[in-house]
Design an enzyme around this catalytic site. Structure first.
Site, PDB file in Angstrom:
ATOM      1  N   CYS A  59       0.819  -1.230   0.000  1.00  0.00           N
ATOM      2  CA  CYS A  59       0.000   0.000   0.000  1.00  0.00           C
ATOM      3  C   CYS A  59       0.842   1.265   0.000  1.00  0.00           C
ATOM      4  O   CYS A  59       0.397   2.319  -0.443  1.00  0.00           O
ATOM      5  CB  CYS A  59      -0.934   0.011   1.200  1.00  0.00           C
ATOM      6  SG  CYS A  59      -1.987  -1.421   1.231  1.00  0.00           S
ATOM      7  N   HIS A  65      -3.854   7.153   0.649  1.00  0.00           N
ATOM      8  CA  HIS A  65      -4.109   5.772   0.240  1.00  0.00           C
ATOM      9  C   HIS A  65      -5.574   5.435   0.546  1.00  0.00           C
ATOM     10  O   HIS A  65      -6.167   5.986   1.475  1.00  0.00           O
ATOM     11  CB  HIS A  65      -3.173   4.838   1.017  1.00  0.00           C
ATOM     12  CG  HIS A  65      -3.465   3.392   0.801  1.00  0.00           C
ATOM     13  ND1 HIS A  65      -3.572   2.853  -0.461  1.00  0.00           N
ATOM     14  CD2 HIS A  65      -3.691   2.376   1.679  1.00  0.00           C
ATOM     15  CE1 HIS A  65      -3.841   1.566  -0.343  1.00  0.00           C
ATOM     16  NE2 HIS A  65      -3.920   1.248   0.932  1.00  0.00           N
ATOM     17  N   ASN A  92      -9.851  -0.873  -2.803  1.00  0.00           N
ATOM     18  CA  ASN A  92      -8.437  -0.648  -2.506  1.00  0.00           C
ATOM     19  C   ASN A  92      -7.600  -1.213  -3.656  1.00  0.00           C
ATOM     20  O   ASN A  92      -7.524  -2.432  -3.835  1.00  0.00           O
ATOM     21  CB  ASN A  92      -8.096  -1.340  -1.178  1.00  0.00           C
ATOM     22  CG  ASN A  92      -6.640  -1.162  -0.765  1.00  0.00           C
ATOM     23  OD1 ASN A  92      -5.830  -0.687  -1.546  1.00  0.00           O
ATOM     24  ND2 ASN A  92      -6.330  -1.553   0.458  1.00  0.00           N
TER      25      ASN A  92
HETATM   26  O1  UT7 Z   1      -4.497  -1.307   2.362  1.00  0.00           O
HETATM   27  C1  UT7 Z   1      -4.031  -2.333   3.161  1.00  0.00           C
HETATM   28  C2  UT7 Z   1      -4.242  -2.024   4.564  1.00  0.00           C
HETATM   29  N1  UT7 Z   1      -5.504  -2.530   5.002  1.00  0.00           N
HETATM   30  C3  UT7 Z   1      -6.243  -1.827   5.820  1.00  0.00           C
HETATM   31  O2  UT7 Z   1      -5.885  -0.702   6.131  1.00  0.00           O
HETATM   32  C4  UT7 Z   1      -7.489  -2.444   6.380  1.00  0.00           C
HETATM   33  C5  UT7 Z   1      -7.690  -1.988   7.799  1.00  0.00           C
HETATM   34  N2  UT7 Z   1      -8.814  -2.662   8.429  1.00  0.00           N
HETATM   35  C6  UT7 Z   1     -10.088  -2.408   8.067  1.00  0.00           C
HETATM   36  O3  UT7 Z   1     -10.342  -1.625   7.182  1.00  0.00           O
HETATM   37  C7  UT7 Z   1     -11.193  -3.098   8.841  1.00  0.00           C
HETATM   38  O4  UT7 Z   1     -10.644  -3.742   9.979  1.00  0.00           O
HETATM   39  C8  UT7 Z   1     -11.998  -4.112   7.995  1.00  0.00           C
HETATM   40  C9  UT7 Z   1     -12.853  -3.384   6.965  1.00  0.00           C
HETATM   41  C10 UT7 Z   1     -11.057  -5.046   7.260  1.00  0.00           C
HETATM   42  C11 UT7 Z   1     -12.923  -4.935   8.872  1.00  0.00           C
HETATM   43  O5  UT7 Z   1     -13.762  -4.080   9.614  1.00  0.00           O
HETATM   44  P1  UT7 Z   1     -13.993  -4.309  11.182  1.00  0.00           P
HETATM   45  O6  UT7 Z   1     -14.945  -3.300  11.611  1.00  0.00           O
HETATM   46  O7  UT7 Z   1     -12.614  -4.323  11.816  1.00  0.00           O
HETATM   47  O8  UT7 Z   1     -14.684  -5.726  11.219  1.00  0.00           O
HETATM   48  P2  UT7 Z   1     -14.188  -7.099  11.893  1.00  0.00           P
HETATM   49  O9  UT7 Z   1     -13.055  -7.689  11.132  1.00  0.00           O
HETATM   50  O10 UT7 Z   1     -14.011  -6.893  13.356  1.00  0.00           O
HETATM   51  O11 UT7 Z   1     -15.471  -8.000  11.712  1.00  0.00           O
HETATM   52  C12 UT7 Z   1     -16.692  -7.673  12.348  1.00  0.00           C
HETATM   53  C13 UT7 Z   1     -17.703  -8.741  11.977  1.00  0.00           C
HETATM   54  C14 UT7 Z   1     -17.207 -10.165  12.250  1.00  0.00           C
HETATM   55  O12 UT7 Z   1     -18.331 -10.912  12.675  1.00  0.00           O
HETATM   56  P3  UT7 Z   1     -18.590 -11.191  14.257  1.00  0.00           P
HETATM   57  O13 UT7 Z   1     -17.333 -11.853  14.752  1.00  0.00           O
HETATM   58  O14 UT7 Z   1     -18.804  -9.836  14.855  1.00  0.00           O
HETATM   59  O15 UT7 Z   1     -19.776 -12.068  14.256  1.00  0.00           O
HETATM   60  C15 UT7 Z   1     -16.784 -10.644  10.885  1.00  0.00           C
HETATM   61  O16 UT7 Z   1     -16.883 -12.047  10.750  1.00  0.00           O
HETATM   62  O17 UT7 Z   1     -17.981  -8.677  10.568  1.00  0.00           O
HETATM   63  C16 UT7 Z   1     -17.793  -9.973   9.991  1.00  0.00           C
HETATM   64  N3  UT7 Z   1     -17.295  -9.772   8.632  1.00  0.00           N
HETATM   65  C17 UT7 Z   1     -18.111  -9.621   7.572  1.00  0.00           C
HETATM   66  N4  UT7 Z   1     -19.444  -9.629   7.478  1.00  0.00           N
HETATM   67  C18 UT7 Z   1     -19.959  -9.427   6.253  1.00  0.00           C
HETATM   68  C19 UT7 Z   1     -16.009  -9.685   8.219  1.00  0.00           C
HETATM   69  N5  UT7 Z   1     -15.987  -9.472   6.888  1.00  0.00           N
HETATM   70  C20 UT7 Z   1     -17.272  -9.428   6.473  1.00  0.00           C
HETATM   71  C21 UT7 Z   1     -17.874  -9.232   5.224  1.00  0.00           C
HETATM   72  N6  UT7 Z   1     -19.216  -9.229   5.161  1.00  0.00           N
HETATM   73  N7  UT7 Z   1     -17.152  -8.995   4.107  1.00  0.00           N
END
Ligand code: UT7
Length: 338
Positions: free
Chosen positions: A114, A265, A295
Site C-alpha cells: 500500500c 491511500h 483498494n
Molecule cells: O491497504 C491495506 C491495509 N488494510 C487496511 O488498512 C485495512 C484496515 N482494516 C479495516 O479496514 C477493517 O478492519 C476491515 C474493513 C477489514 C474490517 O472491519 P472491522 O470493523 O474491523 O470488522 P471485523 O473484522 O471486526 O469484523 C466484524 C464482523 C465479524 O463478525 P462477528 O465476529 O462480529 O460475528 C466478521 O466475521 O464482521 C464480519 N465480517 C463480515 N461480514 C460481512 C467480516 N468481513 C465481512 C464481510 N461481510 N465482508
C-alpha cells in the site's frame, strides 16, 4: 544545480468490468450494507482474464505521457510499484518496458504494497534531484481479482480490493518560485517489520520448513491468499499516517492548513476520516476514490491524482499531501506542489 522533481503528467486506468457489492453477496456471504458501513466501498473494477498488471500499467502510462506532452523515448527509467506482478520474476517493470517498445533504460519493481507508490515516487525523486535522469515513469498497478479467495472464507479480505493502475511522469525541474512551481518538497518513508505477518501473503515462499515454495497443504490451508488482522492494521494506519504527515509538514515548515488537497491511500473510508479527524483536516479537502475502485493498493494515490485532476479538484500550483500505510508494516508521506 539545485534540481527538484515535478509531476509533469498523470494517467490512470481501471478495467471495464464493474463488480458492485451486491454482485459479491452470493459469492462471499457478505452484504452491501456491511461493506458500505465498514469500508465505504460501493463497487470495484476487476479485470477480464486476458489482462495482466503490466497491461493496466501500459494504459495508465499512455495517458500520463500524453498529459506530460513527452514521447515514450524520453523516459529514462521505470519504477513500478506492485504486489501483484505479471509473474514472480522478472518484475512487472520489465514486462511494461517491453510493451512500451523500450530497451536499455533501467526498470525495477518496488514491493511495498500500500505504501508502494510513496516509496516509488521518493526513489525516483532522488535520481532526479541529483541530476542523473530527466524523466522517470512511476507506476502503481495491481490486479487483485486473480488472487482473491472468492468463497465465504475470504470475505474479510476479498470485498476490499480492486484492480487498477496509475502513472506519473516525474520530471527534473528547476524551481524559480516555490510558492507556484510544481515540485516535491519532502518524502518520508518508514517500515516496522515486526508486524510483517499482520497483513501478508505467505505462499509461495521460502519461509516454510519444507523443500518447496508451495505444496498441497499450503493450498488446502489457503496460504496462497492474503490474510489480515484488520483491526490491528486499522489502528496502526490511523496513527502512523497522521504522524508521518505531521513530520513531513514540520520538516519543510508547512502548516496543515496550507495544504490544498489530501490524496491518501484508499484502504478504508473510515481510516481516512479518522486521520482527518485526528489532524483537524476538513473532510472536503480529502479526495477519496475508494467508493468506486475499492483498494487498488499501489495504484490508489496516482489514480486519485488522475481523478482529482479530471474532476477539477486538483489544479496546477496546489499544495498536496499524500500518506499511505499497509503491509510490512510500511508507511510514508509526501508533500508536493502539483
Ligand atoms: O491497504 C491495506 C491495509 N488494510 C487496511 O488498512 C485495512 C484496515 N482494516 C479495516 O479496514 C477493517 O478492519 C476491515 C474493513 C477489514 C474490517 O472491519 P472491522 O470493523 O474491523 O470488522 P471485523 O473484522 O471486526 O469484523 C466484524 C464482523 C465479524 O463478525 P462477528 O465476529 O462480529 O460475528 C466478521 O466475521 O464482521 C464480519 N465480517 C463480515 N461480514 C460481512 C467480516 N468481513 C465481512 C464481510 N461481510 N465482508
Amino acid at each position: 544545480m539545485n534540481y527538484k522533481s515535478r509531476i509533469a503528467g498523470v494517467g490512470g486506468y481501471v478495467p471495464e468490468n464493474v463488480f458492485k457489492n451486491t454482485d459479491l453477496e452470493k459469492m462471499l456471504d457478505t452484504s452491501d450494507e456491511w461493506i458500505v458501513q465498514r469500508t465505504g466501498i460501493e463497487q470495484r473494477h476487476w479485470v477480464s482474464k486476458e489482462q495482466s498488471t503490466s497491461d493496466l500499467a501500459l494504459k495508465a502510462t499512455e495517458e500520463a505521457l500524453a498529459d506530460a506532452g513527452i514521447d515514450k523515448s524520453e523516459i529514462d527509467m521505470i519504477v513500478f510499484a506492485t504486489l501483484s506482478p505479471d509473474h514472480d520474476f522478472p518484475g512487472a517493470g520489465c514486462f511494461l518496458q517491453a510493451k512500451l517498445g523500450l530497451s536499455n533504460i533501467p526498470a525495477f519493481d518496488i514491493r511495498q504494497q500500500c505504501s508502494g507508490f510513496i516509496y516509488a515516487m521518493s526513489m525516483a525523486d532522488q535520481y532526479l534531484r541529483c541530476g542523473t535522469y530527466k524523466n522517470i515513469l512511476v507506476i502503481g498497478a495491481e490486479i487483485h481479482s486473480k488472487g482473491l479467495d472468492k468463497t465465504p472464507n475470504g470475505r474479510g479480505v476479498s470485498v476490499l480490493f480492486g484492480d487498477g493502475a496509475g502513472a506519473v511522469i516525474l520530471q527534473r525541474t528547476e524551481v524559480k518560485d516555490p510558492s507556484k512551481d510544481g515540485h516535491i518538497l519532502v518524502s518520508h518513508l518508514h517500515a516496522d517489520g515486526k508486524y510483517a505477518k499482520e497483513l501478508w501473503l505467505p505462499a509461495p515462499g521460502t519461509g516454510f520448513p519444507v523443500d518447496s515454495r508451495i505444496n498441497e497443504q499450503m493450498l488446502a490451508e489457503g496460504a496462497h491468499y492474503a490474510s489480515m488482522n484488520g483491526k490491528t492494521v486499522f489502528v496502526h494506519a490511523t496513527k502512523r499516517m497522521a504522524e508521518t504527515l505531521l513530520n513531513s509538514c514540520k520538516e519543510v515548515g508547512v502548516e496543515l492548513s496550507d495544504i490544498d488537497l489530501f490524496l491518501f491511500h484508499q484502504a478504508n473510508l473510515r481510516i481516512n476520516s479518522k486521520v482527518a479527524e485526528i489532524l483537524g483536516i476538513p473532510e472536503e479537502k480529502v479526495f477519496n476514490t475508494i467508493q468506486k475502485y475499492g483498494n487498488t493498493t499501489a495504484a490508489t494515490i496516482p489514480l486519485g491524482m488522475r481523478d482529482a485532476v479530471k474532476a477539477g479538484a486538483l489544479k496546477r500550483g496546489m499544495l498536496v499531501a499524500s500518506a499511505a500505510f499497509g503491509s510490512g508494516f510500511t508507511w510514508g508521506s509526501s508533500i508536493y506542489r502539483y
